[in-house]
Write an enzyme that holds these catalytic residues in place. Sequence first.
Site, short mmCIF file in Angstrom:
data_model
loop_
_atom_site.label_atom_id
_atom_site.label_comp_id
_atom_site.label_asym_id
_atom_site.label_seq_id
_atom_site.Cartn_x
_atom_site.Cartn_y
_atom_site.Cartn_z
CB SER A 40 84.95 68.07 16.60
OG SER A 40 84.82 68.74 17.82
CG ASP A 53 75.29 67.87 19.70
OD1 ASP A 53 75.20 67.25 18.64
OD2 ASP A 53 76.36 68.38 20.09
CD GLN A 58 78.96 59.88 22.51
OE1 GLN A 58 79.18 59.95 23.70
NE2 GLN A 58 78.64 60.96 21.79
CG HIS A 63 84.35 73.67 17.91
ND1 HIS A 63 83.32 74.25 18.60
CD2 HIS A 63 83.95 72.40 17.63
CE1 HIS A 63 82.32 73.40 18.69
NE2 HIS A 63 82.67 72.26 18.12
CD GLU A 64 85.07 81.08 20.52
OE1 GLU A 64 86.28 80.82 20.69
OE2 GLU A 64 84.39 81.73 21.36
N GLY A 65 82.84 76.85 19.87
CA GLY A 65 81.59 76.46 20.54
C GLY A 65 81.88 75.90 21.93
CG HIS A 66 83.97 72.17 22.36
ND1 HIS A 66 84.54 71.86 21.15
CD2 HIS A 66 83.09 71.18 22.63
CE1 HIS A 66 84.03 70.74 20.70
NE2 HIS A 66 83.14 70.30 21.56
CE1 TYR A 82 91.66 68.37 15.78
CE2 TYR A 82 89.69 69.33 14.81
CZ TYR A 82 91.03 69.04 14.76
OH TYR A 82 91.76 69.44 13.67
O1 PAF Z 1 78.39 66.18 22.77
C1 PAF Z 1 79.38 65.47 22.98
O2 PAF Z 1 80.52 65.86 22.70
C2 PAF Z 1 79.20 64.08 23.57
O3 PAF Z 1 78.05 63.48 23.10
C3 PAF Z 1 79.24 64.07 25.11
C4 PAF Z 1 78.10 64.87 25.72
C5 PAF Z 1 80.56 64.65 25.59
C6 PAF Z 1 79.14 62.64 25.61
O4 PAF Z 1 80.19 61.85 25.14
#
Ligand code: PAF
Length: 296
Positions: A195, A159, A70, A43-46, A41
């Site tokens: 997201s 994060d 997680q 976004h511009e950050g990714h 999903y």
């Molecule tokens: O930051 C995230 O999107 C998740 O924690 C990661 C690093 C992909 C691990 O599932």
Amino acid sequence: MRATLSAPTIVRTIAELHARLDEYRRNTPNGKVGLVPTMGYLHEGHASLLRRSASENGFTVLSVFVNPLQFGPTEDLDRYPRDEERDRAVAAEAGVDLIFMPSVAEMYPKRPLTSISLSGVTEPLCGASRPGHFDGVAIVVTKLFNLVRPDRAYFGLKDAQQLAVITQMTEDLNTPVEVVPCPIVREPSGLALSSRNVYLSPEEKEQALVLSRSLKQVPEWVKTGISAKELSERLRQLISKEPLADIEYAEVLEYPSLTIPQEENGVLSASSRLLVALAVRFGKTRLIDNILLPQA
Ligand code: PAF
């Protein structure tokens, strides 16, 4: 130089991932591989992480995997947003070479008996409210590092605790990867991209702007002298003016150790590396945001 300019192939199995990486490494001796681990999903950050990887490596792998390990039992695993077609378009635009999009069964054919658990750095902030969360992140990131064997891996500073955990883990385990921190990307309104922003109602989204608005004041407060307790109280006061905001934490810690910050004469040292971090719920949506001091 990038290996290809065409739209990235999606591979869903470890065997296909290895075949593609072997081919790249065979054809490009000394070629560097960058990895951007995500849950999709995009976004511009990714996109900013992907572009950075594409500019610094010959081959960029994007992993898209919503990692069940997680998520806590009451968290949003089932409704986590997904959009494969859009992810593919963002990846193509950013110069990704290969998308690794495994199923849960491919990543975890059996529930792993190995756990990777860090002390200290996982304990405050999100670690306190999301038990087991960082163990889940640590195991999936370790698996992705072992599968891709990247030279560099890119993570966003939104994060910041996750970044501290992964950096610590790779140092502790001598993992041969350079962990590259990348700046938070914000909407023009100041809202940090996530997201999970898609869950917010227009009213919640408007009120969520209080996070970046209050964090913006922090550098001045620290410059003029403030204790950790007072800083946290001021943030809480500002944020709680928004009726929909339910504060989980508003804290200042040393970064990246995430320990209680040193104070001199009752005030935070303006030269310490500090993380001021927020987690606040708006309705059912939990948002995090932070600022790192001193600013670059
Ligand atoms: O930051 C995230 O999107 C998740 O924690 C990661 C690093 C992909 C691990 O599932």
